[in-house]
Motif scaffolding. Structure first.
Motif, PDB file in Angstrom:
ATOM      1  N   THR A 229      -5.528  -2.714  -0.198  1.00 14.02           N
ATOM      2  CA  THR A 229      -4.076  -2.616  -0.081  1.00 14.02           C
ATOM      3  C   THR A 229      -3.516  -3.635   0.918  1.00 14.02           C
ATOM      4  O   THR A 229      -2.353  -4.023   0.809  1.00 14.02           O
ATOM      5  N   PHE A 230      -4.340  -4.076   1.877  1.00 12.42           N
ATOM      6  CA  PHE A 230      -3.906  -5.169   2.745  1.00 12.42           C
ATOM      7  C   PHE A 230      -3.688  -6.421   1.906  1.00 12.42           C
ATOM      8  O   PHE A 230      -2.724  -7.163   2.104  1.00 12.42           O
ATOM      9  N   GLY A 231      -4.582  -6.648   0.952  1.00 14.90           N
ATOM     10  CA  GLY A 231      -4.402  -7.780   0.048  1.00 14.90           C
ATOM     11  C   GLY A 231      -3.193  -7.624  -0.852  1.00 14.90           C
ATOM     12  O   GLY A 231      -2.479  -8.587  -1.145  1.00 14.90           O
ATOM     13  N   TYR A 232      -2.922  -6.385  -1.266  1.00 13.81           N
ATOM     14  CA  TYR A 232      -1.802  -6.104  -2.168  1.00 13.81           C
ATOM     15  C   TYR A 232      -0.451  -6.147  -1.454  1.00 13.81           C
ATOM     16  O   TYR A 232       0.586  -6.347  -2.087  1.00 13.81           O
ATOM     17  N   GLY A 233      -0.460  -5.986  -0.121  1.00 14.35           N
ATOM     18  CA  GLY A 233       0.791  -5.883   0.625  1.00 14.35           C
ATOM     19  C   GLY A 233       1.725  -7.064   0.466  1.00 14.35           C
ATOM     20  O   GLY A 233       2.950  -6.904   0.517  1.00 14.35           O
ATOM     21  N   GLY A 317      -4.627  -1.998 -11.102  1.00 11.14           N
ATOM     22  CA  GLY A 317      -4.194  -0.753 -11.728  1.00 11.14           C
ATOM     23  C   GLY A 317      -5.329   0.227 -11.949  1.00 11.14           C
ATOM     24  O   GLY A 317      -5.110   1.439 -12.023  1.00 11.14           O
ATOM     25  N   SER A 318      -6.553  -0.265 -12.064  1.00  9.10           N
ATOM     26  CA  SER A 318      -7.726   0.607 -12.205  1.00  9.10           C
ATOM     27  C   SER A 318      -8.451   0.796 -10.877  1.00  9.10           C
ATOM     28  O   SER A 318      -9.151   1.797 -10.689  1.00  9.10           O
ATOM     29  N   LEU A 319      -8.302  -0.150  -9.974  1.00 11.68           N
ATOM     30  CA  LEU A 319      -9.029  -0.103  -8.703  1.00 11.68           C
ATOM     31  C   LEU A 319      -8.605   1.080  -7.839  1.00 11.68           C
ATOM     32  O   LEU A 319      -9.458   1.817  -7.319  1.00 11.68           O
ATOM     33  N   ILE A 320      -7.300   1.283  -7.670  1.00 14.23           N
ATOM     34  CA  ILE A 320      -6.824   2.325  -6.757  1.00 14.23           C
ATOM     35  C   ILE A 320      -7.214   3.735  -7.234  1.00 14.23           C
ATOM     36  O   ILE A 320      -7.716   4.539  -6.440  1.00 14.23           O
ATOM     37  N   PRO A 321      -7.029   4.098  -8.513  1.00 13.12           N
ATOM     38  CA  PRO A 321      -7.498   5.422  -8.950  1.00 13.12           C
ATOM     39  C   PRO A 321      -9.014   5.588  -8.813  1.00 13.12           C
ATOM     40  O   PRO A 321      -9.488   6.682  -8.502  1.00 13.12           O
ATOM     41  N   ALA A 322      -9.767   4.506  -9.047  1.00  9.45           N
ATOM     42  CA  ALA A 322     -11.221   4.588  -8.884  1.00  9.45           C
ATOM     43  C   ALA A 322     -11.588   4.856  -7.432  1.00  9.45           C
ATOM     44  O   ALA A 322     -12.483   5.658  -7.129  1.00  9.45           O
ATOM     45  N   LEU A 323     -10.878   4.216  -6.510  1.00 10.62           N
ATOM     46  CA  LEU A 323     -11.148   4.436  -5.094  1.00 10.62           C
ATOM     47  C   LEU A 323     -10.760   5.856  -4.674  1.00 10.62           C
ATOM     48  O   LEU A 323     -11.456   6.491  -3.868  1.00 10.62           O
ATOM     49  N   GLN A 324      -9.664   6.381  -5.237  1.00  5.58           N
ATOM     50  CA  GLN A 324      -9.278   7.756  -4.921  1.00  5.58           C
ATOM     51  C   GLN A 324     -10.317   8.746  -5.435  1.00  5.58           C
ATOM     52  O   GLN A 324     -10.705   9.686  -4.717  1.00  5.58           O
ATOM     53  N   PHE A 343      -6.924   8.894   2.302  1.00  2.00           N
ATOM     54  CA  PHE A 343      -6.826   7.877   1.262  1.00  2.00           C
ATOM     55  C   PHE A 343      -5.428   7.258   1.233  1.00  2.00           C
ATOM     56  O   PHE A 343      -5.275   6.029   1.252  1.00  2.00           O
ATOM     57  N   TYR A 344      -4.398   8.101   1.212  1.00  2.00           N
ATOM     58  CA  TYR A 344      -3.028   7.582   1.169  1.00  2.00           C
ATOM     59  C   TYR A 344      -2.648   6.888   2.475  1.00  2.00           C
ATOM     60  O   TYR A 344      -1.878   5.926   2.470  1.00  2.00           O
ATOM     61  N   SER A 345      -3.189   7.365   3.590  1.00  2.68           N
ATOM     62  CA  SER A 345      -2.937   6.679   4.857  1.00  2.68           C
ATOM     63  C   SER A 345      -3.557   5.290   4.849  1.00  2.68           C
ATOM     64  O   SER A 345      -2.977   4.340   5.389  1.00  2.68           O
ATOM     65  N   ALA A 346      -4.735   5.175   4.233  1.00  5.57           N
ATOM     66  CA  ALA A 346      -5.371   3.856   4.112  1.00  5.57           C
ATOM     67  C   ALA A 346      -4.476   2.911   3.324  1.00  5.57           C
ATOM     68  O   ALA A 346      -4.336   1.727   3.672  1.00  5.57           O
ATOM     69  N   ILE A 347      -3.855   3.427   2.255  1.00  9.44           N
ATOM     70  CA  ILE A 347      -2.936   2.613   1.459  1.00  9.44           C
ATOM     71  C   ILE A 347      -1.740   2.185   2.309  1.00  9.44           C
ATOM     72  O   ILE A 347      -1.364   1.006   2.343  1.00  9.44           O
ATOM     73  N   ASP A 348      -1.141   3.147   3.016  1.00 13.07           N
ATOM     74  CA  ASP A 348       0.063   2.845   3.792  1.00 13.07           C
ATOM     75  C   ASP A 348      -0.228   1.913   4.965  1.00 13.07           C
ATOM     76  O   ASP A 348       0.558   1.008   5.266  1.00 13.07           O
TER      77      ASP A 348
END
Length: 406
Positions: A229-233, A317-324, A343-348
């Motif tokens: 998510t750092f890359g996605y930011g 689109g497939s990576l984040i659900p797989a990680l969850q 998990f969601y804190s890691a995203i934020d």
């Protein structure tokens, strides 16, 4: 009789799960419409690159602060009121945005928005885990994650269209409508609170901020999520600004084709996780995302945007659900609320730190280079997944608690 009982237990698309997926889609659509539009809106008000980055950062701070407390409450509280308060809070904060054009006040609103987002996303995700059968955790959370991914992809394109062709206020009004729909759907769902949560005595549950923030059994996939998510930011923060720099009016295609591709591949990737584990899936999805970001950085017209959007949908689109699913599969049932919050804190945190860091870097280079630099965090995801030597336990259809080298 026993076979029939097992079949019933493994049913995925119950009424409650279906409604929860639909409601979560509207929650994410209401929220995600603001993600790509707040930055250019602030820029139009005269905000600097650092201030734009701060808007992303304070949101993340609010979300991270509340999640340990929500994880604590999920340890002994019924799901319904937690979910409805979260949805109502998100709706209330959303309608505050048009009330001011003062950047400092908008920062406060953004912090409150992050606070309620941390609340809502944690309880909704935990409710999904409660409903999904254990032997279909990868598939079930994959479909639930699809509501997240589609919301994250379709809603920004709607938000961009409304912002560019109408006004920021119009976009907020539509976002509020989606929020109302989400609240109504969430209010009619029959939730399943685990027995070990129902029977727990509140006095026996002791709060620890760090204990409710981090679940040690699943820290590794949460760390990988933070890297991704750092890359996605940079996409979240700068894609509309990038389109304005390049004069590309069709930037909505990135999100639209992203959503279509993510939807098409999700049934395949969810079942792959249940059968084979996360390793190869995370590697391939990260590689596709890396390629997508480089194509995006070189795009000067709608063709490059479309190609990049398709690859991004298949990858991220497939990576984040797989990680969850990976996080939750490693976590004991009683700690899944905490793990989901982590998990969601890691995203934020990943997106928030990215917005702040690259907001400062943006003072010295154009946004295309920001995309190129941030794409290497997906290479880091691949490297950690390949070489960390971590083992994960995941739920596989017919084979529970199977160990896979990862």
């Amino acid at each position: 009789m026993e076979k029939e009982k097992r079949t019933t237990k493994g049913k995925l698309w119950t009424k409650s799960f279906t409604l929860l997926v639909m409601a979560n889609l509207f929650v994410f659509m209401s929220f995600q419409m603001l993600i790509p539009t707040v930055s250019p809106y602030l820029k139009s008000l005269g905000a600097s690159g650092v201030e734009i980055g701060l808007v992303t950062m304070v949101f993340s701070v609010g979300a991270v602060i509340i999640r340990p407390f929500i994880g604590y409450l999920l340890g002994f509280c019924q799901r319904r009121w937690l979910i409805l308060v979260g949805a109502a809070g998100l709706l209330f904060v959303t309608i505050l945005y048009p009330l001011t054009q003062i950047i400092f006040v908008l920062l406060i609103f953004r912090f409150l928005h992050g606070f309620m987002w941390g609340w809502s996303s944690t309880v909704n995700g935990t409710a999904a885990v409660d409903i999904v059968p254990n032997d279909r955790i990868g598939e079930g959370m994959g479909y639930f994650g699809l509501s997240i991914t589609v919301g994250m992809i379709i809603a920004p394109s709607i938000g961009i269209f409304l912002y560019q062709h109408y006004s920021f206020d119009t976009m907020i009004n539509i976002s509020a409508v989606f929020g109302v729909i989400a609240f109504l759907l969430l209010s009619i769902i029959k939730y399943q609170t685990p027995e070990n949560v129902k029977n727990v005595n509140k006095k026996d549950v002791h709060f620890s901020f760090s204990g409710s923030l981090i679940e040690s059994s699943s820290w590794f996939p949460a760390f990988v999520t933070l890297l991704a998510t750092f890359g996605y930011g940079t996409i979240v923060t700068f894609i509309v600004i990038f389109s304005e720099e390049r004069g590309i009016d069709q930037i909505f295609l990135f999100y639209f084709l992203n959503a279509i591709t993510a939807t098409l591949v999700r049934p395949i990737t969810g079942k792959w996780f249940d059968r084979n584990g996360p390793k190869l899936l995370v590697i391939v999805c990260s590689a596709l995302t890396f390629i997508s970001m480089w194509i995006l950085s070189f795009s000067t017209n709608w063709v490059g945007i479309a190609i990049s959007g398709c690859l991004f949908g298949a990858g991220y689109g497939s990576l984040i659900p797989a990680l969850q699913a990976w996080v939750l599969a490693k976590t004991p049932k009683a700690r899944r609320g905490v793990a989901n919050g982590m998990f969601y804190s890691a995203i934020d945190v990943g997106i928030g730190m990215s917005g702040l860091v690259f907001g400062m870097v943006a003072l010295f280079m154009d946004t295309a280079k920001l995309f190129q630099i941030s794409s290497f965090f997906f290479i880091a995801v691949i490297a950690f997944t390949l070489f960390a030597g971590e083992k994960t336990v995941y739920q596989s259809a017919g084979r529970m608690n199977r160990d896979v080298d990862i």
